[in-house]
Write a protein that holds these residues in place. Structure first.
Motif, PDB file in Angstrom:
ATOM      1  N   GLU A  57      91.899  17.252  60.091  1.00  0.00           N
ATOM      2  CA  GLU A  57      91.122  17.329  58.855  1.00  0.00           C
ATOM      3  C   GLU A  57      90.637  18.742  58.541  1.00  0.00           C
ATOM      4  N   ILE A  58      90.275  19.484  59.579  1.00  0.00           N
ATOM      5  CA  ILE A  58      89.750  20.832  59.340  1.00  0.00           C
ATOM      6  C   ILE A  58      90.795  21.735  58.691  1.00  0.00           C
ATOM      7  N   TYR A  59      92.072  21.521  59.017  1.00  0.00           N
ATOM      8  CA  TYR A  59      93.135  22.311  58.404  1.00  0.00           C
ATOM      9  C   TYR A  59      93.367  21.872  56.962  1.00  0.00           C
ATOM     10  N   GLN A  60      93.279  20.578  56.716  1.00  0.00           N
ATOM     11  CA  GLN A  60      93.448  20.090  55.348  1.00  0.00           C
ATOM     12  C   GLN A  60      92.352  20.637  54.430  1.00  0.00           C
ATOM     13  N   GLN A  61      91.165  20.848  54.976  1.00  0.00           N
ATOM     14  CA  GLN A  61      90.036  21.284  54.157  1.00  0.00           C
ATOM     15  C   GLN A  61      89.955  22.798  53.975  1.00  0.00           C
ATOM     16  N   PHE A  62      90.389  23.559  55.005  1.00  0.00           N
ATOM     17  CA  PHE A  62      90.097  24.995  54.962  1.00  0.00           C
ATOM     18  C   PHE A  62      91.317  25.920  55.129  1.00  0.00           C
ATOM     19  N   ALA A  63      92.419  25.446  55.645  1.00  0.00           N
ATOM     20  CA  ALA A  63      93.517  26.353  55.982  1.00  0.00           C
ATOM     21  C   ALA A  63      94.242  26.880  54.739  1.00  0.00           C
ATOM     22  N   PHE A  64      94.650  28.142  54.826  1.00  0.00           N
ATOM     23  CA  PHE A  64      95.536  28.746  53.816  1.00  0.00           C
ATOM     24  C   PHE A  64      96.962  28.618  54.330  1.00  0.00           C
ATOM     25  N   ALA A  65      97.881  28.192  53.463  1.00  0.00           N
ATOM     26  CA  ALA A  65      99.236  27.876  53.902  1.00  0.00           C
ATOM     27  C   ALA A  65     100.276  28.790  53.264  1.00  0.00           C
ATOM     28  N   TYR A  66     101.161  29.309  54.102  1.00  0.00           N
ATOM     29  CA  TYR A  66     102.351  30.028  53.644  1.00  0.00           C
ATOM     30  C   TYR A  66     103.559  29.127  53.859  1.00  0.00           C
ATOM     31  N   THR A  67     104.377  28.986  52.836  1.00  0.00           N
ATOM     32  CA  THR A  67     105.559  28.131  52.913  1.00  0.00           C
ATOM     33  C   THR A  67     106.746  28.815  52.249  1.00  0.00           C
ATOM     34  N   PHE A  92     109.966  28.072  49.344  1.00  0.00           N
ATOM     35  CA  PHE A  92     109.862  27.667  47.942  1.00  0.00           C
ATOM     36  C   PHE A  92     110.243  26.207  47.701  1.00  0.00           C
ATOM     37  N   TRP A  93     110.160  25.375  48.724  1.00  0.00           N
ATOM     38  CA  TRP A  93     110.372  23.946  48.528  1.00  0.00           C
ATOM     39  C   TRP A  93     109.294  23.435  47.568  1.00  0.00           C
ATOM     40  N   GLN A  94     109.730  22.902  46.440  1.00  0.00           N
ATOM     41  CA  GLN A  94     108.805  22.532  45.368  1.00  0.00           C
ATOM     42  C   GLN A  94     107.778  21.481  45.786  1.00  0.00           C
ATOM     43  N   ALA A  95     108.126  20.641  46.748  1.00  0.00           N
ATOM     44  CA  ALA A  95     107.224  19.564  47.152  1.00  0.00           C
ATOM     45  C   ALA A  95     105.891  20.098  47.666  1.00  0.00           C
ATOM     46  N   TYR A  96     105.898  21.307  48.254  1.00  0.00           N
ATOM     47  CA  TYR A  96     104.647  21.864  48.770  1.00  0.00           C
ATOM     48  C   TYR A  96     103.615  22.045  47.660  1.00  0.00           C
ATOM     49  N   LYS A  97     104.077  22.415  46.470  1.00  0.00           N
ATOM     50  CA  LYS A  97     103.154  22.678  45.363  1.00  0.00           C
ATOM     51  C   LYS A  97     102.382  21.446  44.942  1.00  0.00           C
ATOM     52  N   THR A  98     102.976  20.279  45.160  1.00  0.00           N
ATOM     53  CA  THR A  98     102.331  19.028  44.740  1.00  0.00           C
ATOM     54  C   THR A  98     101.360  18.496  45.787  1.00  0.00           C
ATOM     55  N   VAL A  99     101.336  19.131  46.951  1.00  0.00           N
ATOM     56  CA  VAL A  99     100.538  18.618  48.077  1.00  0.00           C
ATOM     57  C   VAL A  99      99.416  19.569  48.484  1.00  0.00           C
ATOM     58  N   ILE A 100      99.739  20.845  48.616  1.00  0.00           N
ATOM     59  CA  ILE A 100      98.771  21.820  49.099  1.00  0.00           C
ATOM     60  C   ILE A 100      97.936  22.349  47.938  1.00  0.00           C
ATOM     61  N   PRO A 101      96.621  22.415  48.076  1.00  0.00           N
ATOM     62  CA  PRO A 101      95.775  22.952  47.001  1.00  0.00           C
ATOM     63  C   PRO A 101      96.256  24.341  46.576  1.00  0.00           C
ATOM     64  N   PRO A 102      96.454  24.557  45.272  1.00  0.00           N
ATOM     65  CA  PRO A 102      97.033  25.820  44.784  1.00  0.00           C
ATOM     66  C   PRO A 102      96.300  27.081  45.246  1.00  0.00           C
ATOM     67  N   LYS A 103      94.971  27.003  45.337  1.00  0.00           N
ATOM     68  CA  LYS A 103      94.207  28.188  45.736  1.00  0.00           C
ATOM     69  C   LYS A 103      94.395  28.540  47.202  1.00  0.00           C
ATOM     70  N   ARG A 104      94.970  27.607  47.988  1.00  0.00           N
ATOM     71  CA  ARG A 104      95.171  27.857  49.420  1.00  0.00           C
ATOM     72  C   ARG A 104      96.653  27.788  49.789  1.00  0.00           C
ATOM     73  N   HIS A 105      97.504  28.155  48.855  1.00  0.00           N
ATOM     74  CA  HIS A 105      98.941  28.060  49.103  1.00  0.00           C
ATOM     75  C   HIS A 105      99.675  29.229  48.456  1.00  0.00           C
ATOM     76  N   LYS A 106     100.630  29.760  49.208  1.00  0.00           N
ATOM     77  CA  LYS A 106     101.488  30.803  48.662  1.00  0.00           C
ATOM     78  C   LYS A 106     102.913  30.606  49.182  1.00  0.00           C
ATOM     79  N   ALA A 107     103.861  30.468  48.272  1.00  0.00           N
ATOM     80  CA  ALA A 107     105.276  30.365  48.637  1.00  0.00           C
ATOM     81  C   ALA A 107     105.850  31.773  48.732  1.00  0.00           C
ATOM     82  N   VAL A 108     106.576  32.052  49.823  1.00  0.00           N
ATOM     83  CA  VAL A 108     107.065  33.418  50.070  1.00  0.00           C
ATOM     84  C   VAL A 108     108.520  33.393  50.531  1.00  0.00           C
TER      85      VAL A 108
END
Length: 241
Positions: free
Chosen positions: A159-169, A171-187
């Motif tokens: 849960e702590i990762y779901q609430q606070f972690a910033f994610a690098y992924t 460009f699989w489009q599915a990530y955009k629909t799951v990870i909060p936009p402010k904590r996600h960057k596709a690279v």
């Protein structure tokens, strides 16, 4: 003078409620316990496998050795080893536990790895999330490459990762629909921001024989495939403790 018949008692639970259940390969009668379901032979030719051998098998399962190879090394019966491994993999926890709040900013890297079960036409993707600082695997889902799998990967995170972690992924489009936009960057790979999880994919293929692309050690059942992956995840994380 006739010998007394051997007592028909289940060696697992001690019950006397046993029934005949065929015979072994060398003709000895087999029995099955009506209470716990355990199958056994009275006065079996093969001696029980020692705890020391079982511990060795547990360690060998974390290396790129086929089950046939493990059976040869440990000199256990192939049928026994299959049953032992199937039972072990079915009991493996399929979620990572975090004992304490990680220190510092939480950053994860996510990626997908191709595999197959029974046939290369039956593609199965292993979706992984790794803590960049701790290098530990913090999330995993094994399935297809759809939005549902991305949701399952995110749900597998503590849960702590779901609430606070910033994610690098990637460009699989599915990530955009799951990870909060402010904590996600596709690279792109060239940025080096997903190097750790991409390196982890290579480690999986080097350490888990059933994940080698051209292999005779592939999984024939999805449940065993998933269990083997989680077994390695727990072993891998334990090495980093």
């Amino acid at each position: 003078m006739c010998e007394e018949p051997l007592e028909r008692v289940c060696p697992t639970c001690g019950s006397e409620q046993v029934i005949k259940n065929g015979s072994t390969h060398n003709g000895k009668p087999k029995y099955q316990c009506k209470i716990c379901g355990h199958q056994f032979a009275i006065d079996p030719t093969n001696s029980p496998v020692s705890e020391e051998t079982k511990q060795l098998i547990d360690r060998l399962l974390l290396e790129k050795i086929s089950l046939r190879g493990i059976a040869r090394v440990t000199q256990v019966r192939w049928s026994w080893l299959q049953d032992y491994v199937n039972q072990k993999l079915s009991q493996i926890p399929r979620q990572v536990k975090v004992s304490a709040k990680p220190l510092g900013k939480l950053v994860i890297e996510c990626d997908e790895m191709w595999s197959f079960v029974d046939s290369q036409k039956n593609e199965v993707y292993i979706c992984l999330a790794i803590d960049r600082n701790a290098r530990k695997i913090v999330g995993c889902f094994v399935g297809d490459r759809t939005r549902k799998s991305a949701r399952k990967l995110w749900a597998s995170l503590p849960e702590i990762y779901q609430q606070f972690a910033f994610a690098y992924t990637d460009f699989w489009q599915a990530y955009k629909t799951v990870i909060p936009p402010k904590r996600h960057k596709a690279v792109d790979k060239e940025t080096g921001l997903t190097n750790h999880v991409e390196r982890l994919n290579n480690t999986f293929r080097q350490r888990v024989s059933r994940l080698v692309r051209e292999s005779l050690s592939f999984s024939k059942k999805l449940n065993n495939h998933i269990g083997a992956i989680w077994y390695f995840i727990h072993g891998y994380n334990a090495e980093l403790d």
